[in-house]
Design a protein around this motif. Structure first.
Motif, PDB file in Angstrom:
ATOM      1  N   GLY A 194     -67.330  41.816 -14.658  1.00 26.87           N
ATOM      2  CA  GLY A 194     -67.554  40.500 -14.848  1.00 26.87           C
ATOM      3  C   GLY A 194     -66.505  40.237 -15.973  1.00 26.87           C
ATOM      4  O   GLY A 194     -66.061  38.858 -16.025  1.00 26.87           O
ATOM      5  N   ASP A 248     -63.743  37.193 -15.739  1.00 23.91           N
ATOM      6  CA  ASP A 248     -63.566  36.124 -16.962  1.00 23.91           C
ATOM      7  C   ASP A 248     -62.199  36.057 -17.477  1.00 23.91           C
ATOM      8  O   ASP A 248     -61.607  34.894 -17.693  1.00 23.91           O
ATOM      9  N   ARG A 280     -70.967  35.140 -11.634  1.00 22.58           N
ATOM     10  CA  ARG A 280     -69.942  35.054 -10.997  1.00 22.58           C
ATOM     11  C   ARG A 280     -70.113  35.841  -9.515  1.00 22.58           C
ATOM     12  O   ARG A 280     -70.686  36.907  -9.475  1.00 22.58           O
TER      13      ARG A 280
END
Length: 590
Positions: free
Chosen positions: A157, A161, A49
């Protein structure tokens, strides 16, 4: 995209440097004073990412800049220092985030090497309680020692998501937060692209205080690298052709051409019941800050008149701030970007009643009913999905069409009685009699006016002229019965009362005035088309029961009506026995 917000001394910039290895403070003065003055930008890769940051100022003198930075981003990194705790300016940052409806992010306690973070964490949690950010995950870190930084990267992260995926097909609205000149390239603007896609050589509209003009994309950069196209959510630099730098300012906006309405009057819902709201405030939306006049309407609704137009849509969130008192007064949700005038006595009170029924969601059926007649492109530009609402440049609500058809029929009949040797109304006179904004709308209204046709530049009566006076009288009474409940087929007793027996009904069906569904079950001609328009608002697959409820009728009518739609190819049966409308091309939709 994540905004980093917090007090001036909470170590935001130090934290961003430790995370990304980049310097978000672009000016020497910022680095010398240890204080963010303007928006800073940085990014880093966390696994697969890419996380980009907008570092916003914390000092109270730069709240307008802070709001320009957080306006377009979906999440926040709220920074509080362990050795200083919650500060007064943190409260205004939180008010702004809540007003904008930001619901996700991370609470980061910095400088945990200087003091145990628990007190600062508990204090911050108490301030977040009851807000949109209550319950966001928290991480304690020290940028100096590196403690907690791995936990922060993991949490970032996870945050990325769980954020909703941006809509690549959405119309572009890029709020400009910086504009500058690059030698050899020309004018460059930057902003946070929330949704949609930008491509090199795209034509766009540039909307600002001086109006709207067309511009072209010469080049694009994202995360410091040239790209051919970019989608949301992303930081993007756009090199524009032929646009002088001095004509641009923060708060200008790049738009998909023809897809947006700019408006200087909106009706809104306030998320705070402030009875003492000043009549002049500043509206912050995207990167723009515009002075507005506030006219309260209901307990939590108001009309805003903007000093200059902005491209807004139903459901947009924004902030009302009092610059004199230096505090956020309310968050708003846009309810209507094309509200009616309030010129007559009592119109403001009546409008408040209407606004109480609106929730800031752009529901197609509701918006069409509310407006009656509207251009398809204009309704779409308001943010309303228009698929399934019919075709053509104009959209007409069925109830509004019934009213127009009744007025049109009365005007035709009055004209024919006055001048039987010149039957029918010229097209323009017919338009005026039905109070329609465009003559093309006559064809949308005539299906609701059985016995009238538009031909040779006139609207005239046709088949009904050959019927007996008694049958015509029964038909007119039946039209009145079905005007408000078009699918409530009369029962045998009512038909007998109207003098419409089997032979009379058969003559009306042959004349094209009625639609026969089954023995003794009739509706006005065109009811099948109207049913298709109503059923388009249901899920892709629907049951007979759902259709019955949507049409407001009984099983006696719904079942044969669905059978007729199936026979005429407008619906198909699914393997599980449900129904599905066919696509306009003739195949069943997926």
């Amino acid at each position: 995209m994540v905004a980093t917000a917090g007090h001036v001394d909470h170590g935001k910039s130090t934290l961003v440097r430790a995370l990304t290895g980049m310097e978000p403070d672009r000016f020497a003065e910022e680095r010398r004073r240890g204080m963010t003055i303007d928006l800073g930008f940085a990014w880093t890769d966390i696994g697969a990412r890419t996380v980009a940051f907008v570092d916003v100022p914390g000092h109270e003198r730069f709240v307008t800049t802070m709001l320009a930075g957080i306006g377009p981003v979906p999440a926040v990194l709220l920074v509080v220092a362990a050795d200083e705790g919650w500060m007064p300016q943190s409260a205004e940052h939180l008010d702004a985030l809540a007003a904008l409806g930001v619901r996700d992010g991370l609470l980061v306690i910095t400088r945990s090497d200087l003091l145990e973070p628990d007190l600062a964490l508990d204090d911050a949690r108490s301030h977040l309680r009851g807000t949109t950010l209550e319950g966001i995950p928290a991480v304690a870190v020290s940028a100096r020692t590196g403690a907690g930084m791995d936990d922060l990267r993991t949490a970032l992260g996870t945050l990325v998501d769980r954020l909703p995926a941006p809509d690549d097909a959405a119309d572009v609205r890029l709020w400009v937060d910086r504009a500058f000149t690059v030698r050899g390239a020309g004018t460059v603007v930057t902003g946070t692209l929330q949704a949609g896609r930008l491509r090199v050589d795209d034509d766009l509209e540039l909307a600002g205080t001086d109006g709207t003009r067309r511009v072209s994309v010469r080049g694009l950069q994202s995360r410091g690298e040239p790209v051919g196209e970019v989608g949301g959510v992303s930081r993007v630099a756009v090199n524009l052709r032929g646009v002088p730098r001095e004509t641009l300012t923060r708060g200008d906006v790049l738009l998909t051409p023809g897809a947006w309405l700019t408006t200087d009057t909106v009706d809104v819902r306030l998320d705070s019941g402030d009875d003492d709201l000043p009549r002049e405030l500043t509206l912050h939306v995207g990167s723009a800050a515009v002075t507005v006049h506030v006219r309260p309407l209901g307990a939590d609704t108001a009309r805003l008149r903007l000093r200059h137009p902005l491209p807004l849509r139903i459901g947009d969130r924004a902030v009302l701030r009092d610059p004199g008192r230096r505090r956020v007064r309310a968050g708003i949700s846009v309810l209507d970007v094309r509200p009616p005038d309030l010129r007559r006595r009592g119109s403001a009170a009546a409008r408040a009643v209407v606004l109480d029924t609106m929730d800031g969601r752009a529901d197609p059926g509701t918006e069409l009913r509310r407006r009656g007649i509207v251009r398809r492109a204009e309704l779409a530009a308001m943010g309303v999905p228009v698929d399934g609402l019919g075709s053509g440049p104009w959209l007409v609500d069925p109830d509004r069409a019934v009213t127009a058809a009744r007025d049109l029929a009365a005007a035709v009949d009055a004209h024919d009685r006055a001048d039987p040797l010149d039957p029918g109304l010229p097209t323009e006179a017919a338009r005026r009699s039905a109070d329609l904004p465009d003559t093309r709308l006559l064809d949308a209204v005539l299906p609701y006016a059985p016995g009238l046709v538009h031909r040779d530049g006139r609207v005239v009566r046709t088949a009904a002229a050959g019927l007996t006076p008694a049958v015509v009288a029964g038909l007119e009474a039946l039209r009145e019965d079905l005007a408000r409940e078009p699918f409530a087929a009369p029962d045998a007793a009512r038909l007998a009362e109207l003098g419409l027996g089997p032979r009379e009904l058969a003559s009306l069906v042959r004349a094209g005035e009625l639609l026969r569904l089954a023995d003794g079950v009739v509706l006005l001609a065109g009811a099948d088309d109207r049913a298709v328009a109503t059923l388009a608002g249901l899920p892709t697959e629907f049951t007979a029961s759902a259709a019955r409820q949507a049409l407001g009728t009984s099983r006696r009518v719904a079942v044969p009506l669905l059978e007729l739609l199936g026979r005429t190819g407008r619906t198909v049966r699914t393997p599980n026995g449900a129904h599905r409308l066919r696509a306009s091309g003739g195949s069943a939709p997926p």
